[in-house]
Structure formats: structure tokens, C-alpha cells
Design a protein around this motif. Structure first.
Motif, mmCIF file in Angstrom:
data_model
loop_
_atom_site.group_PDB
_atom_site.id
_atom_site.type_symbol
_atom_site.label_atom_id
_atom_site.label_comp_id
_atom_site.label_asym_id
_atom_site.label_seq_id
_atom_site.Cartn_x
_atom_site.Cartn_y
_atom_site.Cartn_z
ATOM 1 N N ALA A 29 0.846 -1.187 0.000
ATOM 2 C CA ALA A 29 0.000 0.000 0.000
ATOM 3 C C ALA A 29 0.882 1.238 0.000
ATOM 4 N N SER A 30 0.442 2.243 -0.720
ATOM 5 C CA SER A 30 1.215 3.481 -0.781
ATOM 6 C C SER A 30 0.287 4.678 -0.924
ATOM 7 N N THR A 31 0.731 5.801 -0.369
ATOM 8 C CA THR A 31 0.050 7.080 -0.535
ATOM 9 C C THR A 31 1.056 8.073 -1.090
ATOM 10 N N VAL A 32 0.710 8.701 -2.191
ATOM 11 C CA VAL A 32 1.584 9.690 -2.824
ATOM 12 C C VAL A 32 0.883 11.037 -2.813
ATOM 13 N N THR A 33 1.546 12.042 -2.263
ATOM 14 C CA THR A 33 1.048 13.420 -2.295
ATOM 15 C C THR A 33 1.889 14.199 -3.296
ATOM 16 N N LEU A 34 1.224 14.701 -4.317
ATOM 17 C CA LEU A 34 1.918 15.407 -5.394
ATOM 18 C C LEU A 34 2.015 16.902 -5.082
ATOM 19 N N SER A 35 3.085 17.500 -5.532
ATOM 20 C CA SER A 35 3.243 18.950 -5.384
ATOM 21 C C SER A 35 2.203 19.660 -6.237
ATOM 22 N N LYS A 36 1.516 20.593 -5.624
ATOM 23 C CA LYS A 36 0.475 21.324 -6.345
ATOM 24 C C LYS A 36 1.054 22.339 -7.324
ATOM 25 N N GLY A 37 0.397 22.470 -8.440
ATOM 26 C CA GLY A 37 0.704 23.568 -9.347
ATOM 27 C C GLY A 37 1.863 23.346 -10.288
ATOM 28 N N ILE A 38 2.524 22.198 -10.229
ATOM 29 C CA ILE A 38 3.684 21.998 -11.112
ATOM 30 C C ILE A 38 3.362 21.062 -12.279
ATOM 31 N N ARG A 39 2.174 20.443 -12.262
ATOM 32 C CA ARG A 39 1.801 19.512 -13.329
ATOM 33 C C ARG A 39 0.348 19.770 -13.741
ATOM 34 N N THR A 40 0.047 19.457 -14.997
ATOM 35 C CA THR A 40 -1.334 19.459 -15.474
ATOM 36 C C THR A 40 -2.009 18.164 -15.027
ATOM 37 N N ARG A 41 -3.299 18.089 -15.237
ATOM 38 C CA ARG A 41 -4.024 16.850 -14.922
ATOM 39 C C ARG A 41 -3.440 15.676 -15.697
ATOM 40 N N VAL A 59 12.074 -8.601 -12.209
ATOM 41 C CA VAL A 59 13.400 -8.117 -11.821
ATOM 42 C C VAL A 59 13.716 -6.910 -12.700
ATOM 43 N N GLN A 60 13.646 -5.726 -12.113
ATOM 44 C CA GLN A 60 13.799 -4.504 -12.890
ATOM 45 C C GLN A 60 15.278 -4.155 -13.100
ATOM 46 N N GLN A 61 15.542 -3.501 -14.231
ATOM 47 C CA GLN A 61 16.908 -3.152 -14.588
ATOM 48 C C GLN A 61 17.367 -1.853 -13.934
ATOM 49 N N THR A 62 16.424 -1.042 -13.485
ATOM 50 C CA THR A 62 16.790 0.238 -12.896
ATOM 51 C C THR A 62 15.757 0.615 -11.847
ATOM 52 N N THR A 63 16.050 1.601 -11.066
ATOM 53 C CA THR A 63 15.143 2.007 -9.994
ATOM 54 C C THR A 63 14.522 3.360 -10.300
ATOM 55 N N GLY A 64 14.148 3.576 -11.557
ATOM 56 C CA GLY A 64 13.548 4.841 -11.953
ATOM 57 C C GLY A 64 12.260 5.113 -11.209
ATOM 58 N N SER A 65 11.929 6.399 -11.035
ATOM 59 C CA SER A 65 10.709 6.792 -10.348
ATOM 60 C C SER A 65 10.077 7.965 -11.079
ATOM 61 N N PRO A 66 8.755 7.969 -11.199
ATOM 62 C CA PRO A 66 8.086 9.100 -11.851
ATOM 63 C C PRO A 66 7.910 10.294 -10.915
ATOM 64 N N LEU A 67 8.239 10.137 -9.630
ATOM 65 C CA LEU A 67 8.013 11.200 -8.657
ATOM 66 C C LEU A 67 9.170 12.199 -8.655
ATOM 67 N N SER A 68 8.851 13.429 -8.278
ATOM 68 C CA SER A 68 9.885 14.458 -8.137
ATOM 69 C C SER A 68 10.275 14.562 -6.668
ATOM 70 N N GLU A 69 11.330 15.316 -6.381
ATOM 71 C CA GLU A 69 11.815 15.456 -5.004
ATOM 72 C C GLU A 69 10.811 16.159 -4.108
ATOM 73 N N SER A 70 9.931 16.961 -4.688
ATOM 74 C CA SER A 70 8.956 17.698 -3.877
ATOM 75 C C SER A 70 7.687 16.893 -3.594
ATOM 76 N N ASP A 71 7.541 15.720 -4.236
ATOM 77 C CA ASP A 71 6.413 14.844 -3.935
ATOM 78 C C ASP A 71 6.731 14.014 -2.690
ATOM 79 N N SER A 72 5.711 13.580 -1.996
ATOM 80 C CA SER A 72 5.946 12.736 -0.815
ATOM 81 C C SER A 72 5.341 11.354 -1.027
ATOM 82 N N LEU A 73 6.009 10.358 -0.468
ATOM 83 C CA LEU A 73 5.589 8.967 -0.632
ATOM 84 C C LEU A 73 5.628 8.258 0.707
ATOM 85 N N ASN A 74 4.516 7.607 1.060
ATOM 86 C CA ASN A 74 4.459 6.742 2.236
ATOM 87 C C ASN A 74 4.074 5.343 1.781
#
Length: 386
Positions: free
Chosen positions: A130-142, A164-179
């Protein structure tokens, strides 16, 4: 590291290369994930069903209740559990299954007072994520927020499918929060969840699944399993021509207390020793088994067949019996009936008066192909277990 288009395609291809099969429920975001999953060959072997319960009425219909919050981690987990149970019913015999639940509150046409966020959950037989992601407001369109949530869902699905993934890429930015929360279930916990009705069944695939969609199921208590059971299922499978032979034990009994986890595990060991697949369910009634295993052939004795068509077990109503068994027939289920000795008399299907509308549901197992009068009760008595 951002997830590139090539990396996303590689992840999707890797998901489709696994034996896992998934049901996905989405609300309020991650819509692009379905297009990405469907854009690569192999999607039909992975995605069993996808549903978007977008309106509140649709969500209530899915959950069977009004949720405390339509966009919450609890709701995502409940969606994932429902998806997991649905996947169990729709999956190929023995395939590992994944349930995915997603609910989001992303950017809309009007400014939102609350956070832009989404909640995601995946459920497998032995794991809850389970995960909760809070996105930074105002920096992305819908559309951009939907892209982020879609890529995040694909990454979580790939993990649930054990890619087994080849890399640990993430779509999140540093200003987003993830729990994140991850919980592993022991075998005992899984079985208790079956007993409690949280999951509809647990399968122990001790035999290699054939390339067949249909299950051939011999239900029983198997206390103990004996040669007659093994021979009966073998003969029934040969009559069907093609199917996945399984034994099935209901942890819930209509007339007795539920089996305990330790009792179930002791009985499962019998099937492991002989290399035969067994399913642990929580449905003692055949009309409920038909809902769990649509399109299956159930192997029963003539004594059980006699009870199935006896109005006594349907509140004395012949019409109710026809209605309930007719629903089993509509789900593509049939009954293969073996002869059984009852009160010293050996009875076969031909001795029973099957209603005309149901006759094609019942298929006889010829006595010359199978006849064994010994029962588990007699074996327990001979071993001093009663």
C-alpha cells in the motif's frame, strides 16, 4: 532517475512475460496505465479484467457499501482485495494472481483545497503493498499527474508480478511525498483469511497445471485421502478430455464448526505427498462453489447428487431447487456422478430422477470405469480414529 518511454515499455513487456494474471480497479487517475498495458502484445494473458468505478454510485456498487472516504488508503486496499478475489475466480488454473486498487484526487478543472494525491494497493496471495503519494500542487497538469500515477502503478504491478527490474527509476519528483506499507502473510494467516471470508480460496498447486481453462474439481473433507479419491478424479478427468484436476476442501462446514488452520494444513500434507493440487475454499454449498469456479466440472457421488435434486434441502421447494441448480448450469458448471454404496445398496446416476431441465448437467461415470465402496469414515473407524 525518471522513467523513460523505453523503460516503461520494457517494464510492461516484463509484466506480460510473467505467469501472473491481474484484475485492476481504478478510480480518479492512472487511466494511462491501462493503455500502456494494452499497447504491448501479451496483455490478454496478464490483464483478466479492468474496471473504472468513477462515479460514487459505481464505487458503492463495487465495495458493497458507502466508504468513509472515496479517496483513501483504506479504500484502495479494499479495492485491491476485491480485485484479488475476482482474479482468483477468473485466472487460469494455478496461475499466480494480483489484485490492484487505485483511488486518486488529482488536478481538475477547478482548484482543489486539499492535496493532489493518490492511493495505490496491490494484493497477492502472501503480500499486501500500500502506498500514498502526495503530489506537489501547481507543477503539473491533470494529464501529467495522470502520467505520474500511471507509471507509479505500473512499477507497483511489476513488483507484485516479481519482475526483476533493470533500474530504480521513479516518476516522482523530489517535492512529492511517498508513504509505503508492505506486509507479508504467513501460510497460517492466509488460511485464516480464507476461514474468515476475506479471501475466497487458496490453491496449493502441487501438480503441474495443464494447458486448460476448465477445472475438474472433486470436493470433500478427505479425512483421510485414500486411493478411491485419487482413482475417481483420474477417471473423471479422462472422461472430460481436457481440464485441470483439483481436489477441494471447504474450511466451512454447513453442519459442523469450521476447520482450524492446523487441521487444514494436516490435510493439505496428504496432497503434497501424492503431488495433487488441492484448493481450500470457504463455501460448503455447490451453488456457491459454482460462483467461485465458473465453468467447472464437479465430481460427486450418487448420494450427493440425490441430495442436490432433493427439494428438502431447498426449503421444501421444487421450484427453488430448479432455480438454484439452473444458476449453476448458467455458469457453465456440470456434475460428473460416480456410483456410491448407500445403506448397503450401490446406486448410480441412472437410479435418480433428474429434472428434465437439468439432465444435461449430470454426466454418469460408468461403474465399469470406477467402483470403490470404501469411504473415509470406514477408514477412520478401522484406524480407531472415531
Amino acid at each position: 532517475m525518471k522513467m523513460t518511454e523505453a523503460w516503461i515499455r520494457a517494464v510492461v513487456e516484463a509484466i506480460h512475460s510473467t505467469p501472473s494474471q491481474a484484475v485492476i480497479y481504478l478510480s480518479g487517475g492512472a487511466s494511462q496505465s491501462l493503455g500502456l498495458l494494452m499497447s504491448v502484445p501479451g496483455a490478454t494473458s496478464t490483464v483478466l479484467e479492468a474496471l473504472v468505478p468513477y462515479s460514487r454510485v459505481s464505487m458503492v456498487d463495487l465495495l458493497g457499501k458507502i466508504p468513509a472516504s472515496y479517496c483513501s488508503q483504506q479504500t484502495a486496499e479494499e479495492m485491491a482485495l476485491l480485485a484479488y478475489n475476482r482474479a482468483l475466480k477468473l485466472s487460469s488454473p494455478g496461475a499466480p494472481v494480483v489484485g490492484v486498487g487505485f483511488t486518486g484526487s488529482l488536478a481538475s478543472s477547478r482548484p482543489k483545497l486539499g492535496d493532489h494525491r493518490f492511493h495505490l494497493s496491490t494484493r497477492t496471495s502472501n503480500q499486501l503493498y500500500a502506498s500514498t503519494v502526495t503530489l506537489s500542487k501547481g507543477i503539473r497538469t491533470r494529464e501529467q499527474e495522470d502520467t505520474v500515477s500511471s507509471q507509479f502503478l505500473l512499477k507497483a504491478l511489476s513488483k507484485a508480478c516479481r519482475v526483476v527490474q533493470q533500474t530504480t527509476g521513479s516518476p516522482l519528483s523530489e517535492s512529492d511525498s511517498l508513504n509505503e506499507l508492505e506486509k507479508q502473510f504467513t501460510e497460517d494467516e492466509e488460511l485464516q483469511q480464507v476461514i474468515d471470508g476475506q479471501i475466497c480460496f487458496k490453491i496449493y498447486p502441487f501438480s503441474d497445471p495443464p494447458n486448460a481453462e476448465r477445472k475438474i474439481i472433486l470436493p470433500g473433507s478427505f479425512n483421510p485421502l485414500h486411493d478411491g479419491h485419487l482413482k475417481l478424479l483420474e477417471v473423471a478427468t479422462s472422461l472430460c478430455g481436457n481440464g485441470y484436476p483439483c481436489f477441494e476442501i471447504s474450511a466451512i462446514n454447513a453442519d459442523k464448526p469450521p476447520l482450524t488452520v492446523s487441521q487444514i494444513k494436516d490435510r493439505v500434507k496428504q496432497f503434497e505427498r501424492v503431488g495433487k493440487t488441492v484448493i481450500i475454499s470457504n463455501q460448503p454449498y455447490f451453488y456457491k462453489k459454482a460462483e467461485l469456479f465458473p465453468g467447472s466440472a464437479f465430481v460427486i457421488g450418487a448420494d450427493t447428487a440425490a441430495r442436490l435434486i432433493n427439494p428438502k434441502y431447498y426449503d421444501g421447494s421444487y421450484e427453488k431447487m430448479l432455480e438454484i441448480l439452473g444458476a449453476c448450469k448458467a455458469r457453465g458448471c456440470t456434475f460428473l456422478v460416480g456410483g456410491r454404496s448407500t445403506d448397503g445398496v450401490f446406486k448410480v446416476l441412472e437410479d435418480l430422477e433428474i429434472p428434465e431441465d437439468l439432465k444435461d448437467m449430470f454426466v454418469p461415470i460408468p461403474a465399469e470405469m470406477f467402483r470403490m465402496d470404501i469411504s473415509s469414515t470406514e477408514i477412520r473407524r478401522s484406524r480407531g480414529m472415531m
